[in-house]
Each structure stands twice: as C-alpha cells, then as structure tokens.
Design an enzyme around this catalytic site. Structure first.
Site, PDB file in Angstrom:
ATOM      1  N   CYS A  13       0.863  -1.182   0.000  1.00  0.00           N
ATOM      2  CA  CYS A  13       0.000   0.000   0.000  1.00  0.00           C
ATOM      3  C   CYS A  13       0.899   1.231   0.000  1.00  0.00           C
ATOM      4  O   CYS A  13       2.090   1.145   0.186  1.00  0.00           O
ATOM      5  CB  CYS A  13      -0.869   0.036   1.252  1.00  0.00           C
ATOM      6  SG  CYS A  13      -1.918  -1.402   1.449  1.00  0.00           S
ATOM      7  N   ARG A  41       1.587   1.505  -5.986  1.00  0.00           N
ATOM      8  CA  ARG A  41       1.723   0.542  -4.883  1.00  0.00           C
ATOM      9  C   ARG A  41       0.372  -0.056  -4.491  1.00  0.00           C
ATOM     10  O   ARG A  41       0.309  -1.019  -3.731  1.00  0.00           O
ATOM     11  CB  ARG A  41       2.334   1.219  -3.655  1.00  0.00           C
ATOM     12  CG  ARG A  41       3.712   1.809  -3.851  1.00  0.00           C
ATOM     13  CD  ARG A  41       4.188   2.513  -2.607  1.00  0.00           C
ATOM     14  NE  ARG A  41       4.279   1.580  -1.496  1.00  0.00           N
ATOM     15  CZ  ARG A  41       5.339   0.791  -1.272  1.00  0.00           C
ATOM     16  NH1 ARG A  41       6.375   0.825  -2.099  1.00  0.00           N
ATOM     17  NH2 ARG A  41       5.385  -0.042  -0.254  1.00  0.00           N
ATOM     18  N   TRP A  97      -3.783  -1.556  -1.311  1.00  0.00           N
ATOM     19  CA  TRP A  97      -3.791  -2.789  -2.095  1.00  0.00           C
ATOM     20  C   TRP A  97      -4.293  -3.851  -1.126  1.00  0.00           C
ATOM     21  O   TRP A  97      -3.542  -4.302  -0.242  1.00  0.00           O
ATOM     22  CB  TRP A  97      -2.401  -3.139  -2.612  1.00  0.00           C
ATOM     23  CG  TRP A  97      -2.410  -4.366  -3.481  1.00  0.00           C
ATOM     24  CD1 TRP A  97      -2.126  -5.659  -3.096  1.00  0.00           C
ATOM     25  CD2 TRP A  97      -2.755  -4.446  -4.862  1.00  0.00           C
ATOM     26  NE1 TRP A  97      -2.267  -6.510  -4.149  1.00  0.00           N
ATOM     27  CE2 TRP A  97      -2.652  -5.801  -5.254  1.00  0.00           C
ATOM     28  CE3 TRP A  97      -3.140  -3.517  -5.816  1.00  0.00           C
ATOM     29  CZ2 TRP A  97      -2.913  -6.239  -6.547  1.00  0.00           C
ATOM     30  CZ3 TRP A  97      -3.397  -3.959  -7.113  1.00  0.00           C
ATOM     31  CH2 TRP A  97      -3.281  -5.292  -7.463  1.00  0.00           C
ATOM     32  N   ASN A 102       0.715  -0.245   6.173  1.00  0.00           N
ATOM     33  CA  ASN A 102       1.127  -1.002   4.993  1.00  0.00           C
ATOM     34  C   ASN A 102       1.792  -2.267   5.509  1.00  0.00           C
ATOM     35  O   ASN A 102       2.710  -2.203   6.325  1.00  0.00           O
ATOM     36  CB  ASN A 102       2.123  -0.190   4.152  1.00  0.00           C
ATOM     37  CG  ASN A 102       2.683  -1.029   3.000  1.00  0.00           C
ATOM     38  OD1 ASN A 102       2.017  -1.947   2.531  1.00  0.00           O
ATOM     39  ND2 ASN A 102       3.903  -0.753   2.592  1.00  0.00           N
ATOM     40  N   GLY A 103       1.301  -3.429   5.093  1.00  0.00           N
ATOM     41  CA  GLY A 103       1.904  -4.687   5.541  1.00  0.00           C
ATOM     42  C   GLY A 103       0.826  -5.692   5.884  1.00  0.00           C
ATOM     43  O   GLY A 103      -0.341  -5.521   5.558  1.00  0.00           O
ATOM     44  N   GLU A 138       6.511 -20.744 -20.496  1.00  0.00           N
ATOM     45  CA  GLU A 138       6.473 -19.394 -19.900  1.00  0.00           C
ATOM     46  C   GLU A 138       7.636 -18.564 -20.414  1.00  0.00           C
ATOM     47  O   GLU A 138       7.478 -17.383 -20.734  1.00  0.00           O
ATOM     48  CB  GLU A 138       6.479 -19.500 -18.383  1.00  0.00           C
ATOM     49  CG  GLU A 138       6.564 -18.183 -17.651  1.00  0.00           C
ATOM     50  CD  GLU A 138       5.408 -17.220 -17.957  1.00  0.00           C
ATOM     51  OE1 GLU A 138       4.407 -17.643 -18.586  1.00  0.00           O
ATOM     52  OE2 GLU A 138       5.519 -16.049 -17.582  1.00  0.00           O
ATOM     53  N   LYS A 161       7.191 -15.030 -22.385  1.00  0.00           N
ATOM     54  CA  LYS A 161       7.868 -13.791 -21.955  1.00  0.00           C
ATOM     55  C   LYS A 161       8.642 -13.184 -23.120  1.00  0.00           C
ATOM     56  O   LYS A 161       8.587 -11.985 -23.368  1.00  0.00           O
ATOM     57  CB  LYS A 161       8.808 -14.108 -20.787  1.00  0.00           C
ATOM     58  CG  LYS A 161       8.106 -14.369 -19.477  1.00  0.00           C
ATOM     59  CD  LYS A 161       7.680 -13.117 -18.774  1.00  0.00           C
ATOM     60  CE  LYS A 161       6.232 -12.778 -18.669  1.00  0.00           C
ATOM     61  NZ  LYS A 161       5.174 -13.686 -18.684  1.00  0.00           N
ATOM     62  N   GLU A 180       6.231 -11.691 -25.785  1.00  0.00           N
ATOM     63  CA  GLU A 180       5.472 -10.471 -25.445  1.00  0.00           C
ATOM     64  C   GLU A 180       6.376  -9.298 -25.126  1.00  0.00           C
ATOM     65  O   GLU A 180       5.939  -8.156 -25.205  1.00  0.00           O
ATOM     66  CB  GLU A 180       4.483 -10.737 -24.326  1.00  0.00           C
ATOM     67  CG  GLU A 180       5.045 -11.229 -23.022  1.00  0.00           C
ATOM     68  CD  GLU A 180       3.944 -11.449 -21.985  1.00  0.00           C
ATOM     69  OE1 GLU A 180       2.863 -10.874 -22.093  1.00  0.00           O
ATOM     70  OE2 GLU A 180       4.181 -12.210 -21.030  1.00  0.00           O
ATOM     71  N   HIS A 186       9.325 -35.392 -33.151  1.00  0.00           N
ATOM     72  CA  HIS A 186       8.067 -35.624 -33.873  1.00  0.00           C
ATOM     73  C   HIS A 186       7.758 -34.481 -34.830  1.00  0.00           C
ATOM     74  O   HIS A 186       6.595 -34.234 -35.147  1.00  0.00           O
ATOM     75  CB  HIS A 186       6.921 -35.824 -32.871  1.00  0.00           C
ATOM     76  CG  HIS A 186       7.137 -36.981 -31.956  1.00  0.00           C
ATOM     77  ND1 HIS A 186       7.071 -38.290 -32.361  1.00  0.00           N
ATOM     78  CD2 HIS A 186       7.501 -37.008 -30.650  1.00  0.00           C
ATOM     79  CE1 HIS A 186       7.332 -39.093 -31.359  1.00  0.00           C
ATOM     80  NE2 HIS A 186       7.599 -38.349 -30.294  1.00  0.00           N
ATOM     81  N   LYS A 213      -2.886  -5.259 -19.550  1.00  0.00           N
ATOM     82  CA  LYS A 213      -2.530  -5.953 -18.300  1.00  0.00           C
ATOM     83  C   LYS A 213      -3.626  -6.933 -17.907  1.00  0.00           C
ATOM     84  O   LYS A 213      -3.358  -8.000 -17.409  1.00  0.00           O
ATOM     85  CB  LYS A 213      -2.305  -4.952 -17.172  1.00  0.00           C
ATOM     86  CG  LYS A 213      -1.858  -5.592 -15.867  1.00  0.00           C
ATOM     87  CD  LYS A 213      -0.557  -6.378 -16.042  1.00  0.00           C
ATOM     88  CE  LYS A 213      -0.181  -7.152 -14.803  1.00  0.00           C
ATOM     89  NZ  LYS A 213       0.944  -8.105 -15.033  1.00  0.00           N
TER      90      LYS A 213
HETATM   91  C1  AGP Z   1       1.348 -12.677 -18.860  1.00  0.00           C
HETATM   92  O1  AGP Z   1       2.707 -12.231 -19.054  1.00  0.00           O
HETATM   93  C2  AGP Z   1       0.458 -12.149 -19.891  1.00  0.00           C
HETATM   94  N1  AGP Z   1       0.457 -10.721 -19.831  1.00  0.00           N
HETATM   95  C3  AGP Z   1      -0.922 -12.757 -19.957  1.00  0.00           C
HETATM   96  O2  AGP Z   1      -0.751 -14.010 -20.560  1.00  0.00           O
HETATM   97  C4  AGP Z   1      -1.688 -13.013 -18.635  1.00  0.00           C
HETATM   98  O3  AGP Z   1      -1.044 -14.004 -17.898  1.00  0.00           O
HETATM   99  C5  AGP Z   1      -3.105 -13.514 -19.009  1.00  0.00           C
HETATM  100  O4  AGP Z   1      -3.770 -12.493 -19.712  1.00  0.00           O
HETATM  101  C6  AGP Z   1      -3.929 -13.916 -17.779  1.00  0.00           C
HETATM  102  O5  AGP Z   1      -4.098 -12.786 -16.949  1.00  0.00           O
HETATM  103  P1  AGP Z   1      -4.631 -13.027 -15.438  1.00  0.00           P
HETATM  104  O6  AGP Z   1      -3.588 -13.822 -14.734  1.00  0.00           O
HETATM  105  O7  AGP Z   1      -4.805 -11.658 -14.879  1.00  0.00           O
HETATM  106  O8  AGP Z   1      -5.928 -13.794 -15.536  1.00  0.00           O
END
Ligand code: AGP
Length: 611
Positions: free
Chosen positions: A2, A27, A73, A99-100, A484, A488, A491, A507, A606
């Site tokens: 927070c 935050r 938060w 905060n905590g 993953e 990364k 994106e 395969h 996001k």
């Molecule tokens: C993660 O790096 C991506 N930005 C994206 O795949 C994300 O994980 C996905 O949209 C799911 O989001 P959420 O975890 O908020 O549900």
C-alpha cells in the site's frame, strides 16, 4: 503493498498528502483515504482510485497542518469504503494507516472481542489500532509506550502512522518489513512509503529501519528502538529523478517486479507456512478440506501465464495428492460445454481476477456444482467474488504488463495448496512433507541469491537479441517453464518463440533446427536430466545453439551448451519457481536491447477483460 503519505508542518497537509498518494498509486489503488485535524479528527475514505477521493473532497474545508493518507492494495477485507484506511480507534481520537500484513491479527481480534471491542472493518489494521488503544487505556501509559508494547506482540510486516487528536502536532510511526522514508524540511516533515511524494519538497531524507519508532513534529524528529532507546537518524541526500523513485531506482517496473520476487514469495508464505508445526495454514482450503480430501478430479483454469502456472501445478498435485488433474485454457473450456461433476474441484488462477475467459469458465463450472477455488492477486476481484474460497498470492500490484512476480507467487500458493491437500488425503509421507516445507521456506533466499548476479543472462541477451526465432524446451515441470519463457520472450521482445516438450522435438519441430538457432533448455537437476542432455546433443548435431538453465554445480551440461544460466538447487517440484527467473530476465534484457517498451508491450493489456 500500500502507499502511505503523512505530513506535519507549516503547509496545508491535505494537498501534500493528495499529491503524494497519486505518486504512490503504483503501490495500490483499490481504495484511499485521508485523516486530518481541523477542529477534531476528520476522516474521509473511499473505494476506488485516489481521484475518487479527490473528487469527493473538492471544495471542502480541509485546512490542517497535519494529516495522514493511504492508498490501498487490499490483503484483508475486500476493497470498500469501510475497509479503506485510515482506520479510527474506538474512542475516536486516533486514526491510523498501515502497509503490511499482521499475521496474528485473528488472535488479537479474538482477545479484543472478548473485551467487548467491535469492528467496523475486516482489516488487520483496525485490529492493531484497537490493540494499541486498549494497551494505552488499560496501562494508563503514553501512546508511544502502548505502541512499543503492542509491537512486541505483533507478528508480521508493517509501517504504521498514527494521528492523535490529543497530540495535534505529533505523528507517531513505526516500521518492520515495509518501507518508510521521512523527508526533513524546515519546520516540517514528510513521511511516505517511498521518496516519490517527498522529493519535490526536500532532498534530505531518513530511511526508518526495522523495529524503529519515529516521533515526528514540525521541527523535531526522534527515532527510538522498541527498547525506548534513542537512535540517531542517518540523514541521506536523495539523488534520484522522481520517475525513477517510483520504480525505486529500477529502469522499468518489470525489472523491479522481477527483483521483488524474493519479497513477494516471502509475503506469499507469510502466516501460512508454519515451520514450527510443520504445517500449511490456508483458510480457504481448510473451509473445504473435506471436499478436497474426497474429490476425484481437479481442473486448473487460466489464461496465458496463469495457464502455465496451472501446468506446473498439475505435476505437483498429481505427484503428491495422487488425484487426476486437468489443466484447461479457460477460453477453450468455456466454449466446450464441458462435463463437470459436483464432486469436482476447479481452481481458477488469475493475477487480475478480471480475465473474462476465466470468469465465464468458472461460471460454467459453478453452475454444474463444482467447488471453485481462486488463486488470485487482487482482493475482491470479480473472480474472487465468484469463487467459493481461495488463497490470495499477496504479490502486490504488478504494473508491468508481463506477469513475473505474480507467476512465482501463483506457483507458491498452488504448491502450498497441494501440500495441505496431500496431507489431508494421506498421500504424502511426513518426512517428504516436512522436507518440501523446508525447501519452500528456503526459496525466497535462493531467489535472492540468484538475483545477486545477473551478468550471465545479460550476456546471453546481448548475444541473441537479434535472433528471429527461439525454441524453449523442457521436460516434466520444466516444460511449462519453457512455455512461460517463450511467452515472456514473445510479449517483451516480439521475437517468435515456441515452447515444446523436449521429447516432442523428434516428432517434427526438429526440422526447424538450423545453424545458429538458439534453443533454450530448462534443464535443472531432476529425473529428466539425462534425457535432456540427449536432446541437447540432437540440437548441437544440427548446429543449433544451446542455452541451458541448470542447477548450480551441474558438470554435464556446460560442456554441451553455448551458454549456461545457473539457479540454486532445490526439490524438482519447486524448481520452476527459480528456473523461470533467468527466463524472465532474458526476455527483459533482450527487450531493452531492442529498445522496446518492456512495461507496456505493443498490442497487450494488463488485464484482458474482453472475450
Ligand atoms: C502474462 O505475461 C500475460 N500478460 C498474460 O498471458 C496473462 O497471464 C493472461 O492475460 C492472464 O491474466 P490473469 O492472470 O490476470 O488472468
């Protein structure tokens, strides 16, 4: 996490606090509030962004030379007006922001309820404030002494700032485990969670240390330890740009969040991993432990990185809980008219708690009688409200669009869930259970050690920043880590990258391998290690380049790989938490090398609240 801002001095406190809270919104921003002293204690607080509070207070007479403010938060109690800070004591003369996380707030709340206290909110903060006031009134001591006594009982992390209507020129603050900066002005002082609300007024600051109290007046700053001994304030000069300070010196939020992982994983474990008893305490799991003991099917739902967390968890749940697990893209599950039975358990994994596909997917499952558990980072989010129970990841706000600390926090929560369910089902021996708990407890420090030297991954990033394609391969729990790592890279750097089970290469995908193609192997020490070495040889035989994430001290892979990225040793089921970190940094540094906006990559959002 927070944001806290407080002021005492010759200015009007409210404008300083409001502006500071806006600077701290990264935050936490699900609710905010301010407390001032003008003809008595005045508190205004609202759910929503700081702008909601600002709009509500426009035109109000808020003159006061002292005040405290907070942007939240949520960790305990969903975002709402009543759960927003500041909280007010029973007598109504004290206001406090925090905060905590107070880990033992349930016990404190029970003690206070036994003394006739009632509570306006669901927060741990209000419990702590009542506890402090109760000690002061019961002992007839000063507020400062009561605070010292109270904090010796408190378990957890905190920064608290108290405004006392009976001492209208004094702010009382204390710190353990969360940050607190005090700006020193002429006849005025500024307190904040970081320097960004302070830097425009003064460059002279004091960073309060753990277990210290601060008594702050317009022209006096006294620091004391919990033993009531004076501590000499160490005044430092700020030399950072404002923008950098919000990122606490990191160039991007993504890098900051990668480096926050030792803390966010520790926060995730806090109050849940009990090494004394050798047990996991997850209230959301406990409430449904009977169904979790009996279930014959667990479905893990998520999207993107959260789906990858589910793939890692599949290995953990199946290995130690011995229950069939399916991992589903929420977007596919929701349209498939899936067969879900009332004994099934669905675990929805989501950082934002607002992903539309995941939300609708669990609605479908809930309609068919499944138990819905959420593994979420946003308290009170839509998926949280739809779930029967769950466990929050407590990773704090994740500002970078690419999910990093939320992913490792999801893995940590899912592993704790699996450990508790395995214990209840009797499918894990006591020794192995204890050993996994010990290993889990050591992860934050291992992540810290791993992040102490990132020179190798920065070298790899510089060497392959111009690659057109990259493959990521793994086996077992290393396979979702490969996925993953590929996501990364895609994106953040816009390089085409694919993750595959290493055994799958023969395969078909091995046709892609040509001279210089970089192939990343997730090859930490586990039962698949020798087979991965064979797969590396297949790549090298076709003149591909091998980049390998390995366990420190690996003597076999370095002879085969062009580059090696070492991570500390740990149990194979926990290894994904550490193995993913070099891949997060690889994507980040390649993105920076290419001059891209790593915090806000093109085309991405996001939280994907559209279908
Ligand atoms: C993660 O790096 C991506 N930005 C994206 O795949 C994300 O994980 C996905 O949209 C799911 O989001 P959420 O975890 O908020 O549900």
């Amino acid at each position: 996490m927070c944001g806290i801002v407080a002021y005492v001095g010759g200015r009007e406190a409210y404008p300083v606090i409001l502006k500071g809270l806006k600077r701290l919104e990264y935050r936490g921003y699900d609710s905010s509030g301010v407390a001032l002293l003008s003809d008595g204690l005045v508190v205004h607080k609202r759910k929503g962004r700081v702008s909601v509070l600002e709009e509500e207070l426009t035109g109000r007479d808020l003159r006061s030379p002292i005040g405290i403010g907070h942007t939240r938060w949520a960790t305990h109690g969903e975002p709402s007006d009543r759960n927003a800070h500041p909280h007010v004591s029973r007598v109504g003369r004290l206001a406090m922001v925090h905060n905590g996380i107070i880990e033992n707030y349930v016990q404190l709340r029970q003690e206070l309820a036994g003394k006739g206290y009632s509570f306006r909110s669901d927060t741990d903060t209000e419990v702590l404030l009542h506890f402090i006031e109760d000690i002061r009134d019961h002992n007839g001591c000063t507020l400062e002494e009561a605070l010292r006594i109270a904090l010796r009982r408190v378990v957890g992390a905190y920064v608290i700032v108290i405004l006392d209507a009976d001492n209208p020129d004094t702010l009382l603050a204390a710190r353990k485990g969360s940050p607190l900066v005090i700006g020193i002005g002429r006849g005025e002082h500024f307190l904040a969670s970081d320097a960004s609300p302070i830097v425009e007024y003064t460059q002279q600051v004091v960073y309060v240390n753990d277990h210290e109290l601060a008594i702050v007046r317009p022209d006096e700053l006294i620091l004391k330890n919990l033993g009531n001994e004076r501590v000499t304030p160490w005044v430092q000069s700020l030399d950072m740009e404002l923008a950098a300070i919000e990122k606490e010196g990191y160039e991007h939020f993504m890098l900051k969040e990668v480096f926050e992982q030792p803390r966010s994983i520790r926060d995730c474990l806090r109050g849940r991993l009990d090494m004394t008893e050798g047990r996991i305490h997850l209230r959301g799991v406990e409430e449904h432990i009977d169904r979790l003991k009996e279930t014959q099917r667990i479905i893990l739902l998520g999207c993107g990185t959260s789906w990858h967390a589910g793939l890692v968890a599949e290995y953990v749940f199946e290995q130690i809980c011995r229950v069939p697990v399916e991992v589903e893209y929420a977007s596919e599950f929701r349209y498939r008219d899936p067969v879900v039975r009332s004994g099934d358990v669905v675990i929805a994994i989501s950082q934002s708690g607002e992903t539309a596909d995941t939300l609708v997917a669990i609605e479908r499952a809930k309609e068919q009688g499944a138990l819905i558990l959420g593994v979420l980072n946003v308290v009170g989010s839509s998926i949280a409200r739809l779930s029967h129970a769950g466990a929050y990841t407590h990773a704090g706000p994740e500002i970078g669009v690419a999910s990093t600390k939320a992913f490792t926090a999801q893995l940590t929560v899912l592993i704790m869930m699996a450990l508790r369910i395995a214990e209840a089902r009797g499918t894990i021996g006591r020794d192995r259970h204890l050993r996994l708990l010990q290993e889990l407890d050591a992860i934050p420090e291992k992540a810290q050690a791993l992040l102490a030297d990132t020179s190798a991954v920065r070298r790899v990033a510089a060497r392959w920043a111009r690659a057109r394609d990259m493959l990521f391969l793994g086996r077992g729990p290393g396979f979702p880590v490969a996925l993953e790592g590929a996501l990364k890279l895609k994106e953040i750097s816009y390089i085409h990258a694919e993750g595959y089970p290493a055994a799958e290469m023969k395969h078909g995908p091995i046709a892609l391998v040509e001279e210089g193609l970089p192939v990343v192997f997730v090859a930490t020490r586990d039962a698949f290690h020798e087979k991965l070495i064979s797969n590396m040889q297949e790549i090298r035989a076709r003149r591909g380049s091998v980049i390998a994430v390995v366990t420190e001290g690996d003597t076999l892979v370095p002879g085969l790989a062009d580059e090696v990225l070492e991570v500390p040793a740990c149990d194979p089921l926990l290894a994904p938490i550490l193995a993913v970190i070099p891949l997060q940094l690889l994507a980040y540094h390649i993105g920076v090398e290419k001059g891209l906006d790593v915090d806000k990559p093109r085309n991405l959002a996001k939280s994907v609240t559209v279908e």
